[in-house]
Scaffold this active site. Structure first.
Site, PDB file in Angstrom:
ATOM      1  N   GLU A 194       0.876  -1.178   0.000  1.00 24.54           N
ATOM      2  CA  GLU A 194       0.000   0.000   0.000  1.00 24.54           C
ATOM      3  C   GLU A 194       0.909   1.222   0.000  1.00 24.54           C
ATOM      4  OE1 GLU A 194      -2.785   0.105   3.197  1.00 24.54           O
ATOM      5  OE2 GLU A 194      -3.774  -1.757   2.596  1.00 24.54           O
ATOM      6  N   ASP A 200      -6.127   9.729   9.509  1.00 24.54           N
ATOM      7  CA  ASP A 200      -4.801   9.294   9.928  1.00 24.54           C
ATOM      8  C   ASP A 200      -4.382   9.923  11.247  1.00 24.54           C
ATOM      9  OD1 ASP A 200      -4.193   7.636   7.685  1.00 24.54           O
ATOM     10  OD2 ASP A 200      -3.990   9.464   6.495  1.00 24.54           O
ATOM     11  N   TYR A 220     -10.919  -4.252   3.425  1.00 27.19           N
ATOM     12  CA  TYR A 220      -9.984  -3.807   4.461  1.00 27.19           C
ATOM     13  C   TYR A 220     -10.809  -3.553   5.721  1.00 27.19           C
ATOM     14  CZ  TYR A 220      -6.071  -1.006   6.420  1.00 27.19           C
ATOM     15  OH  TYR A 220      -5.051  -0.506   7.190  1.00 27.19           O
TER      16      TYR A 220
END
Length: 263
Positions: free
Chosen positions: A49, A60, A175
């Site tokens: 990734e 994040d 994911y």
């Protein structure tokens, strides 16, 4: 079949789980980032990734945010990220590369042009964290038509009513985000993850890999044992932040990959 599909098929034949590693493109600079990327397959990484640096990475935590800032300050752009993939492909035509980031840089590049450029560079899939299924016409469906997998995130708050919507146009793998919150915020626990992975797998045949909160080989093994693979990002990026050498970073990645492959 895409490179991602072939990778999971090959791992299934061997009875192994996938190890997926995330790095930020251009962190701490393009040359070092390229050296790390080239070394990941030799360190046991099955899927790479590659983060697209962005000024406002809402999902994040501090580690990935700082990595993006370092990359941007070093001059990294979306075009240079695509160039990294093209350079990687000169020596490796097997390892899948997934671009992970936010829609804004892609939108500014132009969706059609981006997909054409990504395909030409050798990109295999996309994870775009701020495009929900309701916006599939924006990028997801065009990406699938261009031959790129579009990988969707499922989270602990994705309930049974929402899950089918999340899965409907997902390909490559799902994911599963093991914790609520931002990257690097807490530790993943296999006992919490296992029932959620089983719930997702009851509704799809697509592989389910688990990320967020995996920092050690033992945790990688435990998480991979209840899923189709494990993803590590912040712990690897932290090694870059600490100024470790490329060799030290790849040795750390190798330990994580060995953990996941022991599952």
């Amino acid at each position: 079949m895409t490179r991602i599909d072939r990778t999971f098929a090959a791992l299934r034949e061997k009875g192994k789980k996938a190890f997926v590693a995330y790095i930020m493109a251009g962190d701490p600079d393009r040359q070092t980032s390229m050296q790390i990327m080239r070394g990941l397959p030799r360190a046991g990484v099955d899927i790479i990734e590659l983060g697209i640096p962005f000024t406002d990475p809402m999902a994040d935590g501090p580690t990935i945010q700082l990595a993006g800032q370092r990359a941007l300050e070093a001059g990294q752009t979306l075009n240079k990220t695509l160039e990294m993939v093209a350079e990687f492909r000169k020596d490796d035509n097997t390892t899948p590369v997934v671009l992970m980031g936010y829609y804004n840089p892609i939108y500014n590049h132009g969706v059609d042009r981006f997909l054409e450029d990504a395909r030409a560079a050798g990109v295999d899939g996309l994870i775009v964290v701020d495009l929900p299924p309701e916006e599939d016409e924006e990028l997801c469906i065009p990406a699938q038509k261009a031959g790129l997998n579009f990988i969707r995130l499922a989270t602990p708050t994705t309930d049974d009513c929402r899950l089918p919507k999340v899965l409907q146009n997902t390909s490559g793998f799902v994911y599963y985000v093991s914790i609520t919150g931002i990257t690097g915020a807490a530790a993943a626990r296999a006992e919490d993850v296992a029932p959620e992975v089983a719930r997702i797998k009851s509704q799809t045949d697509i592989p389910v890999v688990v990320g967020f909160g995996i920092r050690t080989p033992d945790t990688a093994r435990e998480i991979a044992s209840v899923a189709d693979g494990a993803v590590v990002g912040s712990a690897i990026v932290k090694q870059v932040e600490e100024g470790r050498s490329v060799e030290e970073i790849l040795e750390f990645v190798r330990s994580l990959a060995e953990g996941a492959h022991r599952a």
